[in-house]
Design a protein around this motif. Structure first.
Motif, PDB file in Angstrom:
ATOM      1  N   ALA A   1     -10.446   1.653   4.300  1.00 28.97           N
ATOM      2  CA  ALA A   1     -11.635   0.643   4.039  1.00 28.97           C
ATOM      3  C   ALA A   1     -11.249  -0.589   4.286  1.00 28.97           C
ATOM      4  O   ALA A   1     -12.328  -1.210   4.569  1.00 28.97           O
ATOM      5  CB  ALA A   1     -11.919   1.055   2.501  1.00 28.97           C
ATOM      6  N   HIS A   2      -9.998  -0.956   4.228  1.00 26.65           N
ATOM      7  CA  HIS A   2      -9.610  -2.412   4.472  1.00 26.65           C
ATOM      8  C   HIS A   2      -9.441  -2.836   5.907  1.00 26.65           C
ATOM      9  O   HIS A   2      -8.978  -3.699   6.605  1.00 26.65           O
ATOM     10  CB  HIS A   2      -8.558  -2.808   3.790  1.00 26.65           C
ATOM     11  CG  HIS A   2      -8.640  -3.065   2.324  1.00 26.65           C
ATOM     12  ND1 HIS A   2      -7.474  -3.448   1.552  1.00 26.65           N
ATOM     13  CD2 HIS A   2      -9.541  -2.939   1.633  1.00 26.65           C
ATOM     14  CE1 HIS A   2      -8.127  -3.282   0.284  1.00 26.65           C
ATOM     15  NE2 HIS A   2      -9.479  -3.215   0.420  1.00 26.65           N
ATOM     16  N   CYS A   3      -9.817  -1.549   6.805  1.00 23.35           N
ATOM     17  CA  CYS A   3      -9.756  -1.615   8.296  1.00 23.35           C
ATOM     18  C   CYS A   3      -8.655  -1.944   8.893  1.00 23.35           C
ATOM     19  O   CYS A   3      -8.148  -2.417   9.977  1.00 23.35           O
ATOM     20  CB  CYS A   3     -10.739  -2.962   8.716  1.00 23.35           C
ATOM     21  SG  CYS A   3     -11.428  -2.624  10.458  1.00 23.35           S
ATOM     22  N   ARG A   4      -7.784  -1.238   8.193  1.00 20.40           N
ATOM     23  CA  ARG A   4      -6.342  -1.136   8.392  1.00 20.40           C
ATOM     24  C   ARG A   4      -6.082   0.273   9.608  1.00 20.40           C
ATOM     25  O   ARG A   4      -6.517   1.233   9.074  1.00 20.40           O
ATOM     26  CB  ARG A   4      -5.367  -1.096   7.355  1.00 20.40           C
ATOM     27  CG  ARG A   4      -5.394  -2.289   6.421  1.00 20.40           C
ATOM     28  CD  ARG A   4      -4.705  -3.268   7.115  1.00 20.40           C
ATOM     29  NE  ARG A   4      -4.479  -4.276   6.015  1.00 20.40           N
ATOM     30  CZ  ARG A   4      -4.016  -5.681   6.281  1.00 20.40           C
ATOM     31  NH1 ARG A   4      -3.752  -6.056   7.654  1.00 20.40           N
ATOM     32  NH2 ARG A   4      -3.696  -6.508   5.310  1.00 20.40           N
ATOM     33  N   LYS A   5      -5.324  -0.012  10.479  1.00 10.90           N
ATOM     34  CA  LYS A   5      -5.142   1.346  11.424  1.00 10.90           C
ATOM     35  C   LYS A   5      -4.246   2.115  10.667  1.00 10.90           C
ATOM     36  O   LYS A   5      -2.954   1.893  10.237  1.00 10.90           O
ATOM     37  CB  LYS A   5      -4.684   0.998  12.740  1.00 10.90           C
ATOM     38  CG  LYS A   5      -4.492   1.876  13.699  1.00 10.90           C
ATOM     39  CD  LYS A   5      -4.328   1.305  14.922  1.00 10.90           C
ATOM     40  CE  LYS A   5      -4.054   2.183  16.111  1.00 10.90           C
ATOM     41  NZ  LYS A   5      -3.508   1.704  17.362  1.00 10.90           N
TER      42      LYS A   5
ATOM     43  N   LEU B   1       0.736  -1.320   0.009  1.00  8.45           N
ATOM     44  CA  LEU B   1      -0.231  -0.023   0.146  1.00  8.45           C
ATOM     45  C   LEU B   1       0.796   1.259  -0.101  1.00  8.45           C
ATOM     46  O   LEU B   1       0.341   2.357  -0.281  1.00  8.45           O
ATOM     47  CB  LEU B   1      -1.006   0.005   1.108  1.00  8.45           C
ATOM     48  CG  LEU B   1      -1.987  -1.003   1.479  1.00  8.45           C
ATOM     49  CD1 LEU B   1      -2.730  -0.897   2.655  1.00  8.45           C
ATOM     50  CD2 LEU B   1      -2.928  -0.915   0.111  1.00  8.45           C
ATOM     51  N   VAL B   2       2.155   1.112   0.298  1.00  9.87           N
ATOM     52  CA  VAL B   2       2.995   2.222   0.260  1.00  9.87           C
ATOM     53  C   VAL B   2       3.045   3.115  -0.913  1.00  9.87           C
ATOM     54  O   VAL B   2       3.197   2.290  -1.767  1.00  9.87           O
ATOM     55  CB  VAL B   2       4.288   1.865   0.933  1.00  9.87           C
ATOM     56  CG1 VAL B   2       5.170   3.186   0.852  1.00  9.87           C
ATOM     57  CG2 VAL B   2       4.442   1.279   2.223  1.00  9.87           C
ATOM     58  N   GLY B   3       2.791   4.395  -0.909  1.00 16.85           N
ATOM     59  CA  GLY B   3       2.756   5.000  -2.313  1.00 16.85           C
ATOM     60  C   GLY B   3       1.356   5.200  -2.777  1.00 16.85           C
ATOM     61  O   GLY B   3       1.125   6.051  -3.969  1.00 16.85           O
ATOM     62  N   LYS B   4       0.413   4.428  -2.190  1.00 16.64           N
ATOM     63  CA  LYS B   4      -1.003   4.366  -2.861  1.00 16.64           C
ATOM     64  C   LYS B   4      -1.679   5.394  -1.799  1.00 16.64           C
ATOM     65  O   LYS B   4      -1.491   5.630  -0.760  1.00 16.64           O
ATOM     66  CB  LYS B   4      -1.473   2.955  -2.874  1.00 16.64           C
ATOM     67  CG  LYS B   4      -0.699   2.004  -3.585  1.00 16.64           C
ATOM     68  CD  LYS B   4      -1.558   1.046  -4.297  1.00 16.64           C
ATOM     69  CE  LYS B   4      -0.618   0.081  -5.507  1.00 16.64           C
ATOM     70  NZ  LYS B   4      -0.415  -1.054  -5.055  1.00 16.64           N
ATOM     71  N   THR B   5      -3.078   5.744  -2.752  1.00 16.37           N
ATOM     72  CA  THR B   5      -3.764   6.633  -1.870  1.00 16.37           C
ATOM     73  C   THR B   5      -4.923   5.958  -1.276  1.00 16.37           C
ATOM     74  O   THR B   5      -5.638   4.843  -2.044  1.00 16.37           O
ATOM     75  CB  THR B   5      -4.349   7.540  -2.878  1.00 16.37           C
ATOM     76  OG1 THR B   5      -3.228   8.599  -3.348  1.00 16.37           O
ATOM     77  CG2 THR B   5      -5.534   8.616  -1.976  1.00 16.37           C
ATOM     78  N   GLN B   6      -5.368   5.902   0.028  1.00 15.80           N
ATOM     79  CA  GLN B   6      -6.380   5.455   0.761  1.00 15.80           C
ATOM     80  C   GLN B   6      -7.367   6.229   1.219  1.00 15.80           C
ATOM     81  O   GLN B   6      -7.144   7.307   1.762  1.00 15.80           O
ATOM     82  CB  GLN B   6      -5.628   4.400   1.895  1.00 15.80           C
ATOM     83  CG  GLN B   6      -4.662   3.402   1.541  1.00 15.80           C
ATOM     84  CD  GLN B   6      -5.605   2.143   0.731  1.00 15.80           C
ATOM     85  OE1 GLN B   6      -6.123   1.518   1.424  1.00 15.80           O
ATOM     86  NE2 GLN B   6      -5.234   2.159  -0.454  1.00 15.80           N
ATOM     87  N   GLU B   7      -8.606   5.850   1.480  1.00 18.31           N
ATOM     88  CA  GLU B   7      -9.800   6.583   1.888  1.00 18.31           C
ATOM     89  C   GLU B   7      -9.684   6.261   3.422  1.00 18.31           C
ATOM     90  O   GLU B   7      -9.782   5.026   3.848  1.00 18.31           O
ATOM     91  CB  GLU B   7     -11.068   6.063   1.266  1.00 18.31           C
ATOM     92  CG  GLU B   7     -12.358   6.901   1.870  1.00 18.31           C
ATOM     93  CD  GLU B   7     -13.645   6.281   1.558  1.00 18.31           C
ATOM     94  OE1 GLU B   7     -13.925   5.336   1.982  1.00 18.31           O
ATOM     95  OE2 GLU B   7     -14.266   7.050   0.651  1.00 18.31           O
ATOM     96  N   VAL B   8      -9.502   7.227   4.341  1.00 15.77           N
ATOM     97  CA  VAL B   8      -9.504   6.897   5.645  1.00 15.77           C
ATOM     98  C   VAL B   8     -10.609   7.713   6.431  1.00 15.77           C
ATOM     99  O   VAL B   8     -10.802   8.707   6.215  1.00 15.77           O
ATOM    100  CB  VAL B   8      -8.019   7.444   6.128  1.00 15.77           C
ATOM    101  CG1 VAL B   8      -7.938   7.506   7.792  1.00 15.77           C
ATOM    102  CG2 VAL B   8      -6.850   6.809   5.501  1.00 15.77           C
ATOM    103  N   LEU B   9     -11.190   6.921   7.239  1.00 14.14           N
ATOM    104  CA  LEU B   9     -12.070   7.610   8.114  1.00 14.14           C
ATOM    105  C   LEU B   9     -11.732   7.914   9.419  1.00 14.14           C
ATOM    106  O   LEU B   9     -11.044   7.112  10.179  1.00 14.14           O
ATOM    107  CB  LEU B   9     -13.248   6.376   8.494  1.00 14.14           C
ATOM    108  CG  LEU B   9     -14.445   6.720   9.613  1.00 14.14           C
ATOM    109  CD1 LEU B   9     -15.374   7.964   8.730  1.00 14.14           C
ATOM    110  CD2 LEU B   9     -15.428   5.658   9.737  1.00 14.14           C
TER     111      LEU B   9
END
Ligand code: SF4
Length: 448
Positions: free
Chosen positions: A411-415, A385-393
């Motif tokens: 979204a994958h429930c990763r802290k 995932l490093v370098g990628k954009t994630q949607e974070v709540l």
């Protein structure tokens, strides 16, 4: 009058504590996080593993001093261990005033009224439905409530997995009416709880018999319908569900998740073993191949889906071959992570009637090998995932001194810990560029 809650066990128990807390609030009680200020203590227990039950009972034992320190204090013992042990509790724990087993959650009001007729009551009692929801009582401030609303949609389990004590302590499946679920979700979202976690022992078996009208009279016949109903509630940013059973995973569910814009692309799907022989003895009702096929169906419809699971090692009769089949499953099904447990027999279950014949040293050794495999797989997935954009709540401000401002989940429930030049609030959805992965945690920066 104040009440203090201590919850052991799973998210279902957290949700049950919230429900019982709402009933106490309907009687005018307020919450406290300080035990010595409480007039009522509610201990909600777990019995799924011996260790969990032991923790709840030793906490109960320590409450003898709290109880005797002031007159009129009330101690309520609730949940799965309470259900299993109810008739045997009195002699060992005379300090307990009320036992409310897991099957009695819907009856908690009546139990309170019968046992404590003098308890205050502010007239809102009739507003609390059998599932614990009451308009205006959502903000309880109990542990477990934050950006995520725990919404119970069913209770009990119709399965009979041979190692599991849940069906005997929680009973058969009961489905909550869609209208009640919809009302609660709407209110939670309006209060700012942006993530809805739909809960049930086998959450995706939700299939009420008979009419079950949702909003605008639309019929809600199964879990797929329900997901789409919740997806349409304004203000909801993310939807999760826990715990699905593989038997009820099919094309229809995969399509419903795909169509529901807010359902997170993550499923925690307990498989328990990769060996057909062990799965049959566990009575899980699927084979390894069927499990993998279901994962494929989900992945086919849901781009970027993360799949995590639970494994039990050392089930009676588990050979090294069986264990190797479990070890290989993570790679073959490309699983993103797993919780791993060592089998321990629970009184009253079918498997406990036979020999617990895998030596503890072998269980320990297999557990270590499986954890190494699943942790390494999980680390690899995080590193990708490093370098990628994630949607974070955003869930909360990060702890002081960490050097990061916000803590949230992808979204994958990763802290993930997030730095940002801007101010955000809990419940915001941020677009975050992942900069680093460390163990089970990600670190990133809000995309400009
Ligand atoms: S599906 Fe099996 S493991 Fe899950 S609660 Fe029911 S009996 Fe227990």
């Amino acid at each position: 009058m104040r009440f203090f809650v201590e919850t052991f066990g799973c998210q279902m128990n957290v949700a049950d504590s919230l429900e019982m807390g709402r009933r106490l609030r309907a009687r005018g009680f307020r919450t406290t996080k300080q035990l010595d200020r409480a007039d009522v203590v509610l201990v909600n227990s777990c019995t799924v593993r011996d260790h969990a039950e032991h923790k709840a009972l030793s906490f109960l034992g320590r409450l003898a001093d709290w109880k005797s320190a002031a007159p009129g204090r009330l101690l309520i013992f609730a949940g799965c261990a309470a259900e299993r042990l109810k008739d045997r509790l009195g002699r060992r724990f005379p300090q307990v005033d009320l036992v409310a087993g897991a099957k009695s959650i819907g009856d908690f009001d009546r139990l309170l009224a019968e046992r404590f007729p003098a308890l205050p009551f502010d007239g809102q009692q009739e507003w609390v439905d059998a599932w614990g929801w009451a308009p205006g009582l959502g903000e309880t401030g109990l542990p477990g409530e934050g950006v995520t609303a725990f919404v119970t949609i069913m209770r009990g389990c119709n399965y009979a997995c041979t190692y599991c004590v849940v069906p005997s302590v929680r009973g058969r499946e009961l489905y909550r009416p869609a209208a009640s679920i919809f009302s609660e979700v709407k209110e939670r979202a309006a209060q700012g709880q942006r993530e809805i976690l739909l809960l049930g022992q086998t959450v995706n078996s939700y299939r009420p018999q008979g009419p079950n009208p949702g909003p605008e009279g639309r019929e809600i016949s199964d879990f797929s319908d329900l997901l789409q109903m919740v997806d349409a509630v304004p203000g909801v940013a993310r939807i999760r569900f826990m715990s699905p059973h593989p038997h009820y995973v099919d094309e229809r569910l995969a399509q419903a998740i795909h169509r529901s814009a807010r359902v997170a692309p993550h499923i925690h799907l307990p498989v328990q073993s990769g060996s057909d022989a062990v799965l049959a003895r566990m009575r899980r009702n699927y084979t390894r191949e069927e499990f993998c096929r279901k994962v494929d169906v989900l992945r086919h419809h849901i781009p970027g889906l993360a799949v995590t699971t639970d494994f039990i090692v050392g089930f009676p009769g588990e050979t090294e071959e069986d264990f190797l089949a479990t070890l290989r499953l993570g790679r073959e099904a490309d699983l993103d992570g797993a919780y791993t447990f060592k089998y321990s027999p629970r009184p009253g279950t079918v498997s406990a009637q036979g020999a617990d014949d895998v030596p503890d040293s072998v269980k320990e050794e297999r557990l270590a090998r499986l954890m190494e495999e699943t942790d390494s797989r999980s680390r690899t997935k995080l590193a990708q995932l490093v370098g990628k954009t994630q949607e974070v709540l955003v869930e909360k401000g990060a702890s002081e001194g960490s050097g990061f401002v916000w803590e949230g989940r992808t979204a994958h429930c990763r802290k993930i810990y997030v730095t940002s030049a801007k101010t955000h609030t809990t419940g915001d959805l941020l677009s975050v560029r992942v900069e680093r992965a460390d163990g089970k945690t990600l670190y990133g920066r809000v995309d400009a």
